[in-house]
Write a protein that holds these residues in place. Structure first.
Motif, PDB file in Angstrom:
ATOM      1  N   ALA A   1       0.841  -1.201   0.000  1.00  0.00           N
ATOM      2  CA  ALA A   1       0.000   0.000   0.000  1.00  0.00           C
ATOM      3  C   ALA A   1       0.877   1.253   0.000  1.00  0.00           C
ATOM      4  N   TYR A   2       1.889   1.229   0.833  1.00  0.00           N
ATOM      5  CA  TYR A   2       2.842   2.343   0.913  1.00  0.00           C
ATOM      6  C   TYR A   2       3.532   2.552  -0.439  1.00  0.00           C
ATOM      7  N   ARG A   3       4.006   1.452  -1.026  1.00  0.00           N
ATOM      8  CA  ARG A   3       4.695   1.536  -2.308  1.00  0.00           C
ATOM      9  C   ARG A   3       3.783   2.057  -3.417  1.00  0.00           C
ATOM     10  N   ALA A   4       2.482   1.818  -3.297  1.00  0.00           N
ATOM     11  CA  ALA A   4       1.532   2.270  -4.316  1.00  0.00           C
ATOM     12  C   ALA A   4       1.356   3.781  -4.318  1.00  0.00           C
ATOM     13  N   ILE A   5       1.667   4.452  -3.198  1.00  0.00           N
ATOM     14  CA  ILE A   5       1.411   5.898  -3.139  1.00  0.00           C
ATOM     15  C   ILE A   5       2.615   6.759  -2.764  1.00  0.00           C
ATOM     16  N   ALA A   6       3.630   6.187  -2.129  1.00  0.00           N
ATOM     17  CA  ALA A   6       4.754   6.995  -1.626  1.00  0.00           C
ATOM     18  C   ALA A   6       5.560   7.593  -2.775  1.00  0.00           C
ATOM     19  N   PRO A   7       6.079   8.798  -2.565  1.00  0.00           N
ATOM     20  CA  PRO A   7       6.932   9.407  -3.586  1.00  0.00           C
ATOM     21  C   PRO A   7       8.260   8.654  -3.737  1.00  0.00           C
ATOM     22  N   ALA A   8       8.883   8.825  -4.876  1.00  0.00           N
ATOM     23  CA  ALA A   8      10.115   8.106  -5.221  1.00  0.00           C
ATOM     24  C   ALA A   8      11.203   8.268  -4.152  1.00  0.00           C
ATOM     25  N   LYS A   9      11.328   9.438  -3.576  1.00  0.00           N
ATOM     26  CA  LYS A   9      12.369   9.686  -2.563  1.00  0.00           C
ATOM     27  C   LYS A   9      12.175   8.761  -1.360  1.00  0.00           C
ATOM     28  N   LEU A  10      10.928   8.604  -0.904  1.00  0.00           N
ATOM     29  CA  LEU A  10      10.666   7.729   0.236  1.00  0.00           C
ATOM     30  C   LEU A  10      10.828   6.261  -0.139  1.00  0.00           C
ATOM     31  N   LEU A  11      10.459   5.908  -1.367  1.00  0.00           N
ATOM     32  CA  LEU A  11      10.659   4.525  -1.817  1.00  0.00           C
ATOM     33  C   LEU A  11      12.134   4.179  -1.879  1.00  0.00           C
ATOM     34  N   ALA A  12      12.950   5.128  -2.335  1.00  0.00           N
ATOM     35  CA  ALA A  12      14.393   4.898  -2.383  1.00  0.00           C
ATOM     36  C   ALA A  12      14.940   4.697  -0.968  1.00  0.00           C
ATOM     37  N   GLU A  13      14.428   5.453  -0.024  1.00  0.00           N
ATOM     38  CA  GLU A  13      14.857   5.315   1.373  1.00  0.00           C
ATOM     39  C   GLU A  13      14.453   3.930   1.913  1.00  0.00           C
ATOM     40  N   LEU A  14      13.253   3.485   1.598  1.00  0.00           N
ATOM     41  CA  LEU A  14      12.807   2.161   2.035  1.00  0.00           C
ATOM     42  C   LEU A  14      13.678   1.077   1.419  1.00  0.00           C
ATOM     43  N   ASP A  15      13.947   1.186   0.133  1.00  0.00           N
ATOM     44  CA  ASP A  15      14.765   0.188  -0.558  1.00  0.00           C
ATOM     45  C   ASP A  15      16.199   0.172  -0.029  1.00  0.00           C
ATOM     46  N   ALA A  16      16.718   1.326   0.379  1.00  0.00           N
ATOM     47  CA  ALA A  16      18.076   1.394   0.912  1.00  0.00           C
ATOM     48  C   ALA A  16      18.192   0.687   2.263  1.00  0.00           C
ATOM     49  N   ARG A  17      17.075   0.555   2.953  1.00  0.00           N
ATOM     50  CA  ARG A  17      17.074  -0.145   4.247  1.00  0.00           C
ATOM     51  C   ARG A  17      17.315  -1.634   4.061  1.00  0.00           C
ATOM     52  N   GLY A  18      16.993  -2.137   2.844  1.00  0.00           N
ATOM     53  CA  GLY A  18      17.224  -3.552   2.556  1.00  0.00           C
ATOM     54  C   GLY A  18      16.062  -4.334   2.949  1.00  0.00           C
TER      55      GLY A  18
END
Length: 122
Positions: A105-122
């Motif tokens: 759900a988060y990935r469906a709406i979050a902006p790219a900057k926040l998605l990159a931060e989530l992905d960087a967490r691993g």
């Protein structure tokens, strides 16, 4: 729903940039836009605690078909592909799937900057 609601809140607020606000009298979680709303028992004739959440294209139909007792098309937001998830009767194993649903759900709406931060967490 306090224990379940607290656990959902923890999952949502662990996501980068997520914030809680009240929306339509219910706790809701935002990352720019809303991605999850907790609903109480008795809301819109649903006599069980549940949440509504954003979903990627096609996920609503897939989830409802896979488990129509757990997932449903919520009023108001169902036409946008959102899904409803029953929170009653959750077993410990169900929390892994619910966490994944909330992250989607988060990935469906979050902006790219926040998605990159989530992905960087691993």
């Amino acid at each position: 729903m306090t224990g379940v609601g607290d656990r959902v809140r923890s999952i949502c607020l662990a996501l980068p940039g997520a914030a809680e606000k009240t929306s339509h009298g219910s706790p809701a979680f935002f990352a720019g836009k809303q991605f999850v709303m907790l609903r109480h028992q008795g809301h819109h004739d649903h006599d069980f605690p549940h949440l509504w959440c954003a979903a990627p294209a096609g996920a609503q139909e897939e989830l409802i078909a896979s488990d129509p007792e757990r997932y449903f098309r919520p009023p108001y937001d169902g036409h946008r592909g959102w899904i409803g998830v029953r929170l009653d009767g959750l077993q410990e194993d169900d929390w892994t799937e619910l966490t994944e649903t909330i992250e989607e759900a988060y990935r469906a709406i979050a902006p790219a900057k926040l998605l990159a931060e989530l992905d960087a967490r691993g």
